[in-house]
Design a protein around this motif. Structure first.
Motif, PDB file in Angstrom:
ATOM      1  N   ALA A  11       0.833  -1.210   0.000  1.00  0.00           N
ATOM      2  CA  ALA A  11       0.000   0.000   0.000  1.00  0.00           C
ATOM      3  C   ALA A  11       0.866   1.259   0.000  1.00  0.00           C
ATOM      4  O   ALA A  11       0.602   2.209  -0.747  1.00  0.00           O
ATOM      5  N   ALA A  12       1.900   1.277   0.828  1.00  0.00           N
ATOM      6  CA  ALA A  12       2.791   2.443   0.897  1.00  0.00           C
ATOM      7  C   ALA A  12       3.518   2.639  -0.431  1.00  0.00           C
ATOM      8  O   ALA A  12       3.624   3.764  -0.926  1.00  0.00           O
ATOM      9  N   LYS A  16       3.393   5.867  -2.851  1.00  0.00           N
ATOM     10  CA  LYS A  16       4.652   6.542  -3.198  1.00  0.00           C
ATOM     11  C   LYS A  16       4.839   6.599  -4.712  1.00  0.00           C
ATOM     12  O   LYS A  16       5.269   7.627  -5.255  1.00  0.00           O
ATOM     13  N   ALA A  17       4.532   5.499  -5.396  1.00  0.00           N
ATOM     14  CA  ALA A  17       4.678   5.462  -6.858  1.00  0.00           C
ATOM     15  C   ALA A  17       3.737   6.462  -7.518  1.00  0.00           C
ATOM     16  O   ALA A  17       4.116   7.150  -8.476  1.00  0.00           O
ATOM     17  N   GLU A  18       2.527   6.567  -7.005  1.00  0.00           N
ATOM     18  CA  GLU A  18       1.571   7.511  -7.581  1.00  0.00           C
ATOM     19  C   GLU A  18       2.016   8.951  -7.335  1.00  0.00           C
ATOM     20  O   GLU A  18       1.893   9.801  -8.216  1.00  0.00           O
ATOM     21  N   LEU A  19       2.558   9.228  -6.163  1.00  0.00           N
ATOM     22  CA  LEU A  19       3.104  10.561  -5.891  1.00  0.00           C
ATOM     23  C   LEU A  19       4.220  10.884  -6.874  1.00  0.00           C
ATOM     24  O   LEU A  19       4.287  11.992  -7.422  1.00  0.00           O
ATOM     25  N   LYS A  20       5.078   9.921  -7.108  1.00  0.00           N
ATOM     26  CA  LYS A  20       6.201  10.126  -8.031  1.00  0.00           C
ATOM     27  C   LYS A  20       5.691  10.362  -9.455  1.00  0.00           C
ATOM     28  O   LYS A  20       6.175  11.251 -10.163  1.00  0.00           O
ATOM     29  N   ARG A  21       4.724   9.561  -9.890  1.00  0.00           N
ATOM     30  CA  ARG A  21       4.150   9.729 -11.234  1.00  0.00           C
ATOM     31  C   ARG A  21       3.551  11.121 -11.405  1.00  0.00           C
ATOM     32  O   ARG A  21       3.631  11.717 -12.478  1.00  0.00           O
TER      33      ARG A  21
END
Length: 74
Positions: A11-12, A16-21
């Motif tokens: 989940a984390a 984090k990946a979506e924030l980076k994208r």
């Protein structure tokens, strides 16, 4: 089957990946959360994502705040 810690890590990492994208930092996330009426401190956001311990509601709030309309589970 994954245990609880593995689900929390997944989940984390997903958030984090979506924030980076989206190109959003933790500080930026705090600002964006504020615009939808959610008060968080950057250190609290950092800790939640580091530990992987946050509610589904927090995940949805973050996704809404950064304008994510789709979520990639892979």
């Amino acid at each position: 089957m994954p245990d609880q810690n593995e689900w929390e890590t997944k989940a984390a990492n997903l958030l984090k990946a979506e924030l980076k994208r989206q190109g959003v930092t933790y500080a930026g996330l705090v600002d964006k959360l504020e615009t939808i009426g959610i008060s968080e401190k950057e250190v609290n956001v950092r800790n939640k994502l580091s530990r992987g311990k946050f509610t589904a509601a927090f995940l949805l709030q973050c996704l809404e705040a950064i304008g994510s309309s789709q979520l990639r589970l892979d």
